[in-house]
Design a protein around this motif. Sequence first.
Motif, PDB file in Angstrom:
ATOM      1  N   UNK A 187       0.829  -1.223   0.011  1.00  0.00           N
ATOM      2  CA  UNK A 187      -0.082  -0.093  -0.215  1.00  0.00           C
ATOM      3  C   UNK A 187       0.947   1.277  -0.106  1.00  0.00           C
ATOM      4  N   UNK A 188       0.948   1.884  -1.100  1.00  0.00           N
ATOM      5  CA  UNK A 188       1.645   3.178  -1.287  1.00  0.00           C
ATOM      6  C   UNK A 188       2.987   2.926  -0.790  1.00  0.00           C
ATOM      7  N   UNK A 189       3.813   1.945  -1.317  1.00  0.00           N
ATOM      8  CA  UNK A 189       5.154   1.752  -1.047  1.00  0.00           C
ATOM      9  C   UNK A 189       5.466   1.186   0.147  1.00  0.00           C
ATOM     10  N   UNK A 190       4.539   0.811   1.171  1.00  0.00           N
ATOM     11  CA  UNK A 190       4.668   0.157   2.384  1.00  0.00           C
ATOM     12  C   UNK A 190       4.225  -1.510   2.252  1.00  0.00           C
ATOM     13  N   UNK A 191       5.451  -2.364   2.585  1.00  0.00           N
ATOM     14  CA  UNK A 191       5.254  -3.792   2.456  1.00  0.00           C
ATOM     15  C   UNK A 191       4.914  -4.136   3.826  1.00  0.00           C
ATOM     16  N   UNK A 192       3.797  -5.065   4.072  1.00  0.00           N
ATOM     17  CA  UNK A 192       3.319  -5.568   5.286  1.00  0.00           C
ATOM     18  C   UNK A 192       3.477  -7.071   4.962  1.00  0.00           C
ATOM     19  N   UNK A 193       4.495  -7.856   5.634  1.00  0.00           N
ATOM     20  CA  UNK A 193       4.762  -9.157   5.712  1.00  0.00           C
ATOM     21  C   UNK A 193       4.080  -9.968   6.925  1.00  0.00           C
ATOM     22  N   UNK A 194       3.651 -11.123   6.763  1.00  0.00           N
ATOM     23  CA  UNK A 194       3.598 -12.144   7.654  1.00  0.00           C
ATOM     24  C   UNK A 194       4.800 -12.310   8.655  1.00  0.00           C
ATOM     25  N   UNK A 195       4.587 -12.324  10.001  1.00  0.00           N
ATOM     26  CA  UNK A 195       5.633 -12.842  10.766  1.00  0.00           C
ATOM     27  C   UNK A 195       5.779 -14.253  10.977  1.00  0.00           C
ATOM     28  N   UNK A 196       7.002 -14.601  10.917  1.00  0.00           N
ATOM     29  CA  UNK A 196       7.183 -16.072  10.998  1.00  0.00           C
ATOM     30  C   UNK A 196       6.780 -16.510  12.429  1.00  0.00           C
ATOM     31  N   UNK A 197       6.557 -17.592  12.687  1.00  0.00           N
ATOM     32  CA  UNK A 197       6.338 -18.369  13.928  1.00  0.00           C
ATOM     33  C   UNK A 197       7.432 -19.078  14.098  1.00  0.00           C
ATOM     34  N   UNK A 198       8.034 -19.239  15.353  1.00  0.00           N
ATOM     35  CA  UNK A 198       9.027 -19.959  15.886  1.00  0.00           C
ATOM     36  C   UNK A 198       8.590 -21.385  15.701  1.00  0.00           C
ATOM     37  N   UNK A 199       7.520 -21.934  16.059  1.00  0.00           N
ATOM     38  CA  UNK A 199       6.750 -23.374  16.166  1.00  0.00           C
ATOM     39  C   UNK A 199       5.315 -23.130  15.772  1.00  0.00           C
ATOM     40  N   UNK A 200       5.253 -23.906  14.692  1.00  0.00           N
ATOM     41  CA  UNK A 200       3.706 -23.821  14.107  1.00  0.00           C
ATOM     42  C   UNK A 200       3.141 -25.132  14.069  1.00  0.00           C
ATOM     43  N   UNK A 201       2.097 -25.422  14.901  1.00  0.00           N
ATOM     44  CA  UNK A 201       1.488 -26.755  15.159  1.00  0.00           C
ATOM     45  C   UNK A 201       0.180 -26.847  14.121  1.00  0.00           C
ATOM     46  N   UNK A 202       0.505 -27.514  13.091  1.00  0.00           N
ATOM     47  CA  UNK A 202      -0.758 -27.927  12.140  1.00  0.00           C
ATOM     48  C   UNK A 202      -1.130 -29.220  12.533  1.00  0.00           C
ATOM     49  N   UNK A 203      -2.500 -29.590  11.794  1.00  0.00           N
ATOM     50  CA  UNK A 203      -3.236 -30.682  12.033  1.00  0.00           C
ATOM     51  C   UNK A 203      -2.400 -31.976  11.560  1.00  0.00           C
ATOM     52  N   UNK A 204      -1.341 -32.063  10.757  1.00  0.00           N
ATOM     53  CA  UNK A 204      -0.721 -33.139  10.359  1.00  0.00           C
ATOM     54  C   UNK A 204       1.005 -32.956  10.510  1.00  0.00           C
ATOM     55  N   UNK A 205       1.362 -31.756  10.860  1.00  0.00           N
ATOM     56  CA  UNK A 205       2.978 -31.575  10.941  1.00  0.00           C
ATOM     57  C   UNK A 205       2.946 -30.448  12.002  1.00  0.00           C
ATOM     58  N   UNK A 206       4.377 -30.397  12.501  1.00  0.00           N
ATOM     59  CA  UNK A 206       5.016 -29.247  13.290  1.00  0.00           C
ATOM     60  C   UNK A 206       6.044 -28.630  12.482  1.00  0.00           C
ATOM     61  N   UNK A 207       6.008 -27.476  12.327  1.00  0.00           N
ATOM     62  CA  UNK A 207       6.980 -26.395  11.388  1.00  0.00           C
ATOM     63  C   UNK A 207       8.039 -25.669  12.287  1.00  0.00           C
ATOM     64  N   UNK A 208       9.288 -25.955  12.477  1.00  0.00           N
ATOM     65  CA  UNK A 208      10.339 -25.247  13.180  1.00  0.00           C
ATOM     66  C   UNK A 208      10.849 -24.434  12.003  1.00  0.00           C
ATOM     67  N   UNK A 209      10.856 -23.092  12.787  1.00  0.00           N
ATOM     68  CA  UNK A 209      11.567 -21.852  11.638  1.00  0.00           C
ATOM     69  C   UNK A 209      12.845 -21.877  12.289  1.00  0.00           C
TER      70      UNK A 209
END
Length: 743
Positions: A31-53
Amino acid sequence: MKKITIPLLILGSIFTYAQEKPDNQTKEKQIEGVTITKTKKAVEQKADRTIFDFSEQPQLNNGNVLEGIKKLPGLVSTDIAGMMYQGKVLDVYLNGRPLNITSNELNSFLEGMPANSVDRIEVITQPGAEFPATSGGAIMNIITNKNANKYLTATYSGNYSFTNYDKFRSRTSNSLNLNARNKIFGWQLNIGQNYRESMLTTNQNDLLRSNTDRYGRGYFAKSGLTFDLGDDRLLLNYDIYHNNNDNYTLSDGEGAEKVTIPNTNPEQFYYRDFIFDASDAAHTLNTRQEAVVTYQKRFDDKAQKLDFQFGYTKSDSKFDQDNIFRRGTFYNPEEAFSFTAGNVLSNKSDMRIANFKVDYSQPLKILDGGKVSLGGLYENQDFDTESKGLTNLEYKRQTTATYLEFQAKLKKFDFILGTRAENYDISGVTRVLDSTNTVVQKDLIPFNKFKLFPNASVQYNLMNQVYVAANYNKKISLPSISALNPNNTTFQGPNTQVTGNPNLQPTIFDNYELKVSAFDYAFIGYSVSSAKNQVAQIIRKDGKNLYNEQVNISNMKIHNFNVGLPIPFMVFSKPISEIMKFNFNPDKINFMYLYAGYQKHDIDNLNNKGFWIFNIMTQIILPKEIKLTANYSYLTPKAGYFYFTAEKPFNNSLDITLTKKFMDNRLTVSVFANDIFNGQVMQVRSNPPSGEAVYMRNKYDTRNFGLSINYKIPTKNKLAKEDPNILNSTKKEENGGVIQPGQ
């Protein structure tokens, strides 16, 4: 205690819910030259997997990959039985494809990769039908790729650490990641090296005591090209990994030599005891190359995909052990001896794998919406081993597979139902030299079967991002090539025999799991894996001789209960009403992540006790925006782990990392101390089904201190569009298994 625990569960859920709630924080916009990005999660718990950044966690990426993996909550890694996560035996993948190595070779490979070359690790606890049935209990997928930009960018990562036990030892790693794109294609190149000096001391029942100086040199290069062909894409990848290791071992102990009595009928013998000390030098050379071609066909409907992929892997290994001297004294009668055995072991192995696979998926108008996925795989593997010029194993495997899987939604329910059909044709021969120096050849036990591997999942969404999931799948685990290899690729002493078993049979798993998960972070679950013909390591003693072997366990079950909970420290100082209004960024707040798991191995005729795994990760923001991260892991002793009882905890370490960002976050500097109290040790007693038990202790120089830096050169245009990953990307990295609730 219960009165405290329940509010913490609620508040931990509130913490993560508040972080996820605003829609404009979970999507990327310009938006008008500003980028908003999703913050990475250290640990993400999904239904079928766990994601470690890994990329944003200095406490994980400041050493080699193996050191980082051992810090993951719920993961147990040992020299004697490989890796397990939440009670499930792990099959290790690199960028979506199996490594096909385990145990000693796997540890060496992971030690040769700098942890700062890893983007994230996904532990897939419930592999669906699209994954090979040979994934066994679970999959650990190590993802090393980065994003490419429209302009040339470069990221440098460096690491230095040292240990100081009996002497000073250094470890260094460096890597460089280059990304660019022009009008015709995009390209990426990731290169790196790793040099490490380390120590290993062992004691096997006081019959063999050794001290090993280890020198490891690892190099890797990963390259990728992507061509946009309208809406379609063509990806070309080539990776090479090279390890060059030297081990120098001083050993001493006791043994018994078999002496044949001449002119006796039938032939008679006796054992003659001796004590000894020895010096040996070993050299290992491993090279792994992999080339992959992927064509991605895309349609007007973005949910419709068709992928074709051809891959070829070549991995070769050389191992030599040379004895510098052996000296000691025989008894009965007493007689001193001193000699040089020369080349004790000279082993080679060569593995070649070629595969072609097709994956297709499209949405379905079924119930409240769904998707169908189907595909096929053809794979051919040849594996040969050689010992002092004799080809003693020729192993051939051909696999043909197809799968079909449906996903659907109905109100608050998500369903998955699928099956995978695989046909195996495994054959080969072994050759050994008998007592008369004659080559004896035998056929492997053939495995030529067609099997179905069903999977099913149902998930009930209690509320937004809070769900209950039940999963079932049947899988198979083929014996690893290192377990099949009859060569001793580790170390041979006067009283030790280390061998593979070319007649091992595949393991069949039935995996069941029930899990309640809240807002990715908090979860509680129970799983059980029922295994037939589980491959296990056996260490036994016969007199004064030690034997290290691989066997099949006819039937066993692994039970696992686990729970994870985040706790922001502000719950102790702020009212709930204020916490609900707070916008959380986990990189900017003080919090603690707690993990606890209980695991029990049920094996016939063996009374194994269960063990607890505890992990506490704490983040504290100090003045000047210095981040302190502490990670403590502990595994309770006096418990059974396959055919071993832990006399001391496998995990018992405290790691601390201090991190500071400079130059508008382009430069990250970390100082760290791992295993501060020097508590990491493996001390077990074997429980072999036959033969005498063996006490064994292995101690690495795990306490180390160091410095890590990461510098990102900025792009010419900060709004440069990012391309998808092209370093070995696969669609498994983009999609989860069980359908996630709407966010």
